[in-house]
Motif scaffolding. Structure first.
Motif, PDB file in Angstrom:
ATOM      1  N   GLY A   1      -5.153   2.505   0.425  1.00 16.12           N
ATOM      2  CA  GLY A   1      -5.324   1.394  -1.813  1.00 16.12           C
ATOM      3  C   GLY A   1      -5.144   0.021  -1.211  1.00 16.12           C
ATOM      4  N   SER A   2      -5.800  -0.641  -2.196  1.00 12.80           N
ATOM      5  CA  SER A   2      -5.710  -2.194  -2.469  1.00 12.80           C
ATOM      6  C   SER A   2      -4.679  -3.060  -2.677  1.00 12.80           C
ATOM      7  CB  SER A   2      -6.457  -1.857  -2.606  1.00 12.80           C
ATOM      8  OG  SER A   2      -7.003  -1.810  -4.093  1.00 12.80           O
ATOM      9  N   ALA A   3      -3.351  -1.993  -2.502  1.00 12.48           N
ATOM     10  CA  ALA A   3      -2.323  -3.121  -3.694  1.00 12.48           C
ATOM     11  C   ALA A   3      -0.880  -2.902  -2.689  1.00 12.48           C
ATOM     12  CB  ALA A   3      -1.983  -2.030  -5.070  1.00 12.48           C
ATOM     13  N   GLY A   4      -1.388  -3.471  -0.969  1.00 10.87           N
ATOM     14  CA  GLY A   4      -0.050  -3.429  -0.579  1.00 10.87           C
ATOM     15  C   GLY A   4      -0.033  -2.541   0.636  1.00 10.87           C
ATOM     16  N   THR A   5       1.797  -3.078   1.011  1.00 15.05           N
ATOM     17  CA  THR A   5       1.458  -1.568   2.003  1.00 15.05           C
ATOM     18  C   THR A   5       2.665  -1.387   2.485  1.00 15.05           C
ATOM     19  OG1 THR A   5       1.877  -2.917   4.220  1.00 15.05           O
ATOM     20  CG2 THR A   5      -0.417  -1.229   3.737  1.00 15.05           C
ATOM     21  N   THR A   6       3.373  -0.513   2.950  1.00 12.08           N
ATOM     22  CA  THR A   6       4.750   0.050   2.981  1.00 12.08           C
ATOM     23  C   THR A   6       4.931   1.163   4.077  1.00 12.08           C
ATOM     24  OG1 THR A   6       6.702   1.209   1.913  1.00 12.08           O
ATOM     25  CG2 THR A   6       5.028   2.256   1.656  1.00 12.08           C
TER      26      THR A   6
ATOM     27  N   PHE B   1      -4.823  19.087  -6.938  1.00 11.53           N
ATOM     28  CA  PHE B   1      -3.447  18.246  -6.903  1.00 11.53           C
ATOM     29  C   PHE B   1      -3.585  16.871  -5.931  1.00 11.53           C
ATOM     30  CE2 PHE B   1      -0.576  17.039  -2.709  1.00 11.53           C
ATOM     31  CZ  PHE B   1       0.021  17.193  -3.476  1.00 11.53           C
ATOM     32  N   SER B   2      -3.339  15.886  -6.121  1.00  7.43           N
ATOM     33  CA  SER B   2      -3.728  14.465  -5.554  1.00  7.43           C
ATOM     34  C   SER B   2      -2.030  13.802  -5.237  1.00  7.43           C
ATOM     35  CB  SER B   2      -4.371  13.399  -6.068  1.00  7.43           C
ATOM     36  OG  SER B   2      -5.390  14.266  -7.250  1.00  7.43           O
ATOM     37  N   LEU B   3      -2.310  13.280  -4.333  1.00  5.45           N
ATOM     38  CA  LEU B   3      -0.898  12.369  -3.418  1.00  5.45           C
ATOM     39  C   LEU B   3      -1.150  11.214  -3.544  1.00  5.45           C
ATOM     40  CD1 LEU B   3       1.909  12.612  -1.954  1.00  5.45           C
ATOM     41  CD2 LEU B   3       0.883  13.107   0.036  1.00  5.45           C
ATOM     42  N   VAL B   4      -0.400  10.280  -4.229  1.00  5.43           N
ATOM     43  CA  VAL B   4      -0.546   8.587  -4.753  1.00  5.43           C
ATOM     44  C   VAL B   4       1.131   7.925  -3.241  1.00  5.43           C
ATOM     45  CG1 VAL B   4      -2.456   8.877  -5.767  1.00  5.43           C
ATOM     46  CG2 VAL B   4      -0.011   8.949  -6.880  1.00  5.43           C
ATOM     47  N   TYR B   5       0.559   6.938  -2.564  1.00  3.22           N
ATOM     48  CA  TYR B   5       1.904   6.360  -1.995  1.00  3.22           C
ATOM     49  C   TYR B   5       0.997   4.759  -3.431  1.00  3.22           C
ATOM     50  CZ  TYR B   5       1.822   8.720   1.491  1.00  3.22           C
ATOM     51  OH  TYR B   5       1.738  10.226   2.175  1.00  3.22           O
ATOM     52  N   GLY B   6       2.179   4.086  -4.088  1.00  7.21           N
ATOM     53  CA  GLY B   6       1.724   2.768  -5.187  1.00  7.21           C
ATOM     54  C   GLY B   6       3.276   1.920  -4.790  1.00  7.21           C
ATOM     55  N   PRO B   7       2.873   0.856  -5.214  1.00 10.21           N
ATOM     56  CA  PRO B   7       3.757  -0.203  -5.468  1.00 10.21           C
ATOM     57  C   PRO B   7       4.717   0.746  -7.005  1.00 10.21           C
ATOM     58  CG  PRO B   7       1.732  -0.659  -6.177  1.00 10.21           C
ATOM     59  CD  PRO B   7       1.285   0.408  -5.593  1.00 10.21           C
TER      60      PRO B   7
ATOM     61  N   SER C   1       1.567   2.162   9.034  1.00  8.28           N
ATOM     62  CA  SER C   1       1.951   1.856   7.507  1.00  8.28           C
ATOM     63  C   SER C   1       0.979   2.602   6.579  1.00  8.28           C
ATOM     64  CB  SER C   1       1.784   0.313   7.863  1.00  8.28           C
ATOM     65  OG  SER C   1       0.276  -0.159   7.238  1.00  8.28           O
ATOM     66  N   TYR C   2       1.585   2.347   5.415  1.00  8.34           N
ATOM     67  CA  TYR C   2       1.283   3.346   3.921  1.00  8.34           C
ATOM     68  C   TYR C   2       0.028   2.399   3.066  1.00  8.34           C
ATOM     69  CZ  TYR C   2       2.242   7.972   5.959  1.00  8.34           C
ATOM     70  OH  TYR C   2       1.861   8.816   6.672  1.00  8.34           O
ATOM     71  N   SER C   3      -1.141   2.359   2.587  1.00 11.82           N
ATOM     72  CA  SER C   3      -1.318   1.531   2.112  1.00 11.82           C
ATOM     73  C   SER C   3      -1.415   1.861   0.771  1.00 11.82           C
ATOM     74  CB  SER C   3      -2.952   1.268   2.412  1.00 11.82           C
ATOM     75  OG  SER C   3      -3.732   2.767   1.950  1.00 11.82           O
ATOM     76  N   LEU C   4      -1.086   1.232  -0.471  1.00 17.41           N
ATOM     77  CA  LEU C   4      -0.834   1.738  -2.004  1.00 17.41           C
ATOM     78  C   LEU C   4      -1.415   1.349  -2.673  1.00 17.41           C
ATOM     79  CD1 LEU C   4       3.209  -0.602  -1.651  1.00 17.41           C
ATOM     80  CD2 LEU C   4       1.966   2.323  -1.104  1.00 17.41           C
ATOM     81  N   ILE C   5      -2.555   2.229  -3.556  1.00 19.28           N
ATOM     82  CA  ILE C   5      -2.924   2.275  -4.482  1.00 19.28           C
ATOM     83  C   ILE C   5      -3.041   1.241  -5.421  1.00 19.28           C
ATOM     84  CG2 ILE C   5      -4.069   4.397  -3.655  1.00 19.28           C
ATOM     85  CD1 ILE C   5      -2.850   5.051  -6.174  1.00 19.28           C
ATOM     86  N   ASP C   6      -4.046   1.077  -5.790  1.00 14.83           N
ATOM     87  CA  ASP C   6      -3.513   0.273  -7.668  1.00 14.83           C
ATOM     88  C   ASP C   6      -3.714   0.877  -8.831  1.00 14.83           C
ATOM     89  OD1 ASP C   6      -7.124   0.846  -7.970  1.00 14.83           O
ATOM     90  OD2 ASP C   6      -6.740  -1.452  -6.942  1.00 14.83           O
ATOM     91  N   GLU C   7      -3.950   0.774 -10.324  1.00 14.68           N
ATOM     92  CA  GLU C   7      -3.735   1.457 -11.134  1.00 14.68           C
ATOM     93  C   GLU C   7      -5.579   2.068 -11.072  1.00 14.68           C
ATOM     94  OE1 GLU C   7      -2.268   0.273 -14.506  1.00 14.68           O
ATOM     95  OE2 GLU C   7      -0.512  -0.965 -13.714  1.00 14.68           O
ATOM     96  N   ALA C   8      -6.578   1.415 -10.480  1.00 12.95           N
ATOM     97  CA  ALA C   8      -7.897   1.863 -11.106  1.00 12.95           C
ATOM     98  C   ALA C   8      -7.944   2.605 -10.456  1.00 12.95           C
ATOM     99  CB  ALA C   8      -9.068   0.963 -10.396  1.00 12.95           C
ATOM    100  N   GLN C   9      -7.155   2.706  -8.836  1.00 14.31           N
ATOM    101  CA  GLN C   9      -7.409   4.156  -7.894  1.00 14.31           C
ATOM    102  C   GLN C   9      -6.742   5.308  -8.445  1.00 14.31           C
ATOM    103  OE1 GLN C   9      -6.834   1.637  -4.486  1.00 14.31           O
ATOM    104  NE2 GLN C   9      -8.020   2.427  -3.490  1.00 14.31           N
ATOM    105  N   LEU C  10      -5.350   5.008  -9.231  1.00 14.01           N
ATOM    106  CA  LEU C  10      -4.400   5.725  -9.424  1.00 14.01           C
ATOM    107  C   LEU C  10      -5.469   6.439 -10.776  1.00 14.01           C
ATOM    108  CD1 LEU C  10      -1.660   6.948 -10.027  1.00 14.01           C
ATOM    109  CD2 LEU C  10      -1.391   5.549 -11.765  1.00 14.01           C
TER     110      LEU C  10
END
Lengths: 545, 545
Positions: free
Chosen positions: A21-26, A219-225, A40-49
């Protein structure tokens, strides 16, 4: 014994591919120590979503048309893949949530069990809701056309993982299992409190998709802000329904986003419930100590972080009620705090407890001990009376964690009035004896209007996953009282009826074809016909005599 | 012959009492002449409305618990009472709506027919959705409790009458019948375009409530000032669900009001649909004249004011399509305009027709004659092509009344793309021959996602009221694609599941009692068991041999 070791990637899995992801990490945090966990987990942005939702949309038609055997086999394969990495899942979930191993082992079994239960549902096929009215060309004044109804999947579903059930209400939990069973692709928004657990389970699902030869968009699994990606997901035009378990604030915000879409979609949010327990007079002529221990056990299990924890108990005023409260005090004194899920949840619990304790007419009557770890506050029970309870809405608010309020009632009428004044609940529990049946008969119709499940002489925690369960209830317990998020009925949330009129049999989908190739039960001219019913034809000669 | 003559009171009927409103008046208008009709109807204010909803709330418990026979008898009594004043109803409805007598006689029969159909549903009982999982005390790792599920009524329902069906979608129409069948009291907001019709039917319902000895709050009929009383009704805390048939603007405004309540409630709004018809190549090798006449008949019936009127038809480019358009022109030339429901609706039709005609790439290809009455404009058919259709959303908008658009398509792919680009619909119709099956196989999965009912080689108007009908579809056809507003499945809109766990049998409601006193079909341990199934016990000795 030998746990496999998956190297966690810290990435989303979008339609079978790892995506950074390109929207930070958690990061996950061990709540027992407040230590940060790798990776650390990278967070995806809306385009990736949008890549995930587009893949889901693309997968919808083929996935929704699967034959029952392939479809059920897929759900079973997910269960097998999860079991293959079970110890690893339990270890990671323990580190990320502070939940004890036996609880997590139980939750793992529940998760795989409900996948297999939905496989059974898919094979059995009643959820397809087939109704047939054959043509009646001679009907007057107008002929009747041939009409056939079945239910089809709604399309891609967004599922949000819950903090308190890292397995059974998360990546491959009840919402995901029932949506997949309905034939809906799932885009799963991982809970940032247990990202590693989510990844291990997400890989098990992704592997099953591939092994069963399904479209990777299933199926998709997404990490996001946090909230922002959740809002984007609910607003995405490809998404046709939402499953959510969490707070009232987050749930109502998703409901608002879904209602404001150009095309509104259903949201199934399970949110907030204090699960009132009504202890009637007769129940206190039995074993009061056992009753008090049962209450404390139900309240403090999993650190009180169960949706159905008894946050409110009505006990009679007077001596018998007093003896019960004293017994609760004794029982709670033996209970130590357990690690809560996150520092944030522990903090919110503390605030809730302080706010309730500050209300006029509310006193602490029992307290347990502080736990040995971080974020393991001492469980607490408050006491008040019905007039105070009815006058102050703060007393009805859920405190997520091991805190509960005993409200003393002066009469059966006062008790019924209190019940009528309450918001919607997941559960309502009665403790009663034979002599209480008259009181209870007046109370039951009130409770039916308020709750999804009504229990007698038990405790609301421990939700059986089966065919008759309702884990739902009027708002704010859920956003949609017509459904359940646990049990086989949950599949109906993701289906809608379609009627076929005079469509040539060769063009009809299998469930409504005249020959009934999937051997489904059908409602024909308003009457159920079972596919496996004994035929009405006479048995062959040889079988008589 | 001898029609009874009811003196119309011009008043609301709230829980059995005539109530004069204090918020102004309204009157019916004969759209054929624009003459005002007697009497004037007084409109209630919000305080008076609260009387109706409070009575409904008060009636909910006893009405929701009726035994099937009393409950079904009540629905049948409504039908009888309506029939007793049938000629009077038809005469008044004709004056208020301009609809011809045969159509209104048919609609009256449909109205009483669906009340009797729901009586059958109530007696049969499958809508109660009983599921039973008996206790398994020996189950490991945990015993299973006794769990019993049934569905209960949601509570008071607000129903809004439709302008275009003064009987079958109005006072005692499908929404009212299905809500009452579910056990929900109804507060009915009369349509101000047919107030007298509403009153006569409302009295028939009110009489049935009294004659059956039910709580008078089971039914109220209110006249109110348009949108404001509707909003107040939807916001009233006693109301638990909404049934509506009407415009997209009004429907979405009720949806927004319901979503904004402190406790949101479901809205079942049937709104807007252009009901696309897909004429495939092969269908034009048959009787093109008959096809064109069928289209024009379906379009112009009831002056095009049917929810399922074909407002859009896709025909092939090229010669065969051209021949079809010419045949439409001939067929429409013979069709005269019929009186529309109200001057306002005729005016909106005119505006819609002018707006569509003003779009680039849209031409008039056929026009009928002006009718002899007021408000009877000449029906019209426009023509365009797929690229224009896809580029301009105005071409997808419903024009309520006898106006339709023929869109010419150049290829099967273009046709499928056009289908994919459409909004949700009540119906989608295919005209096809054997040779078109390949084209249709690609189209069908698209249409299933877009519409509630798919027909072949017929016309979408004429909605059969039965067990397999779906009169619904994705937004904006309706607010909730999971349901239907016509047919027996409509009852499910007003029910929600409740589970009973370990409740003593003596305290259980009849549908889930062990002895099954109502002889309901039940799902036991996941498998359907029919109440009237042949027993599995061996036949007595004497029957063998």
């Amino acid at each position: 014994m030998s746990t496999q070791t998956t190297t966690l990637s810290g990435r989303s899995i979008i339609a079978g591919h790892e995506v950074a992801g390109s929207a930070g990490t958690t990061r996950g945090i061990d709540p027992a120590t407040n230590a940060e966990l790798e990776p650390s987990y990278s967070l995806i942005d809306e385009a990736q979503l949008a890549g995930a939702t587009a893949a889901a949309e693309d997968a919808a038609a083929s996935f929704g048309a699967l034959d029952p055997e392939t479809h059920a086999g897929f759900l079973e394969r997910i269960a097998e893949n999860i079991e293959a990495v079970g110890p690893e899942i339990v270890a990671r979930a323990g580190a990320e949530t502070g939940l004890p191993e036996p609880r997590l082992n139980g939750e793992l079994a529940r998760t795989t069990g409900q996948l297999r239960l939905f496989a059974k549902v898919v094979r059995q096929g009643d959820h397809r809701g087939v109704r047939i009215e054959p043509a009646l060309p001679g009907r007057t004044p107008l002929p009747r056309p041939d009409l056939r109804q079945r239910r089809i999947p709604l399309g891609p579903v967004a599922v949000f993982g819950a903090s308190n059930f890292p397995l059974a209400f998360s990546t491959a939990g009840g919402d995901t299992a029932s949506a997949l069973a309905a034939g809906c692709p799932v885009v799963f928004k991982a809970h940032n409190a247990h990202p590693g657990t989510g990844e291990i389970v997400g890989r098990a699902v992704t592997d099953a998709v591939r092994e069963c030869g399904l479209h990777p968009g299933v199926f998709s699994l997404v990490y996001g802000p946090g909230a922002s990606i959740g809002q984007a997901l609910v607003k995405d035009p490809a998404i046709r329904a939402v499953g959510f378990t969490g707070s009232r604030a987050a749930g109502t915000s998703l409901m608002a986003a879904a209602a404001a879409r150009p095309e509104p979609i259903p949201v199934y949010a399970e949110m907030s419930s204090v699960n009132p327990v009504f202890v009637l007079e007769g129940a206190l002529r039995g074993d009061v100590e056992a009753l008090a221990r049962g209450y404390v056990t139900s309240l403090t299990g999993s650190s009180g972080q169960l949706c159905t924890a008894p946050g409110l108990l009505f006990a009679p005023a007077g001596e018998a009620g007093e003896a019960f409260v004293v017994a609760v005090e004794r029982a709670l004194a033996d209970a130590a705090g357990q690690t809560m899920l996150t520092p944030g949840i522990a903090g919110a619990w503390q605030e809730g407890v302080e706010a309730l304790g500050a209300q006029q007419g509310v006193d602490v009557v029992a307290r347990g001990g502080q736990g040995p770890t971080e974020n393991a506050p001492a469980p607490v029970v408050f006491e008040s009376d019905v007039p105070t309870f009815r006058a102050n809405p703060v007393l009805q608010e859920e405190i997520f964690g091991a805190a509960s309020l005993v409200v003393r009632y002066a009469s059966a009428e006062e008790l019924a009035d209190a019940a009528r004044s309450m918001e919607g609940q997941l559960t309502a529990t009665l403790h009663l004896a034979e002599e209480d049946h008259r009181t209870e008969s007046a109370l039951l119709p009130v409770l039916e209007r308020k709750a999804g499940r009504i229990l007698a002489n038990g405790w609301p925690t421990g939700v059986d996953v089966g065919d008759a369960m309702v884990h739902g209830g009027p708002f704010p317990a859920t956003s949609d009282s017509r459904t359940t998020s646990v049990g086989t009925l949950a599949i109906e949330r993701f289906l809608r009826p379609v009627a076929y009129q005079n469509i040539p049999d060769a063009l009809l989908p299998a469930p409504v074809q005249q020959a009934n190739p999937w051997r489904l039960n059908r409602r024909v001219d308003g009457a159920l016909q079972l596919a496996d019913a004994p035929t009405q034809e006479p048995a062959p000669e040889g079988d008589r005599a």
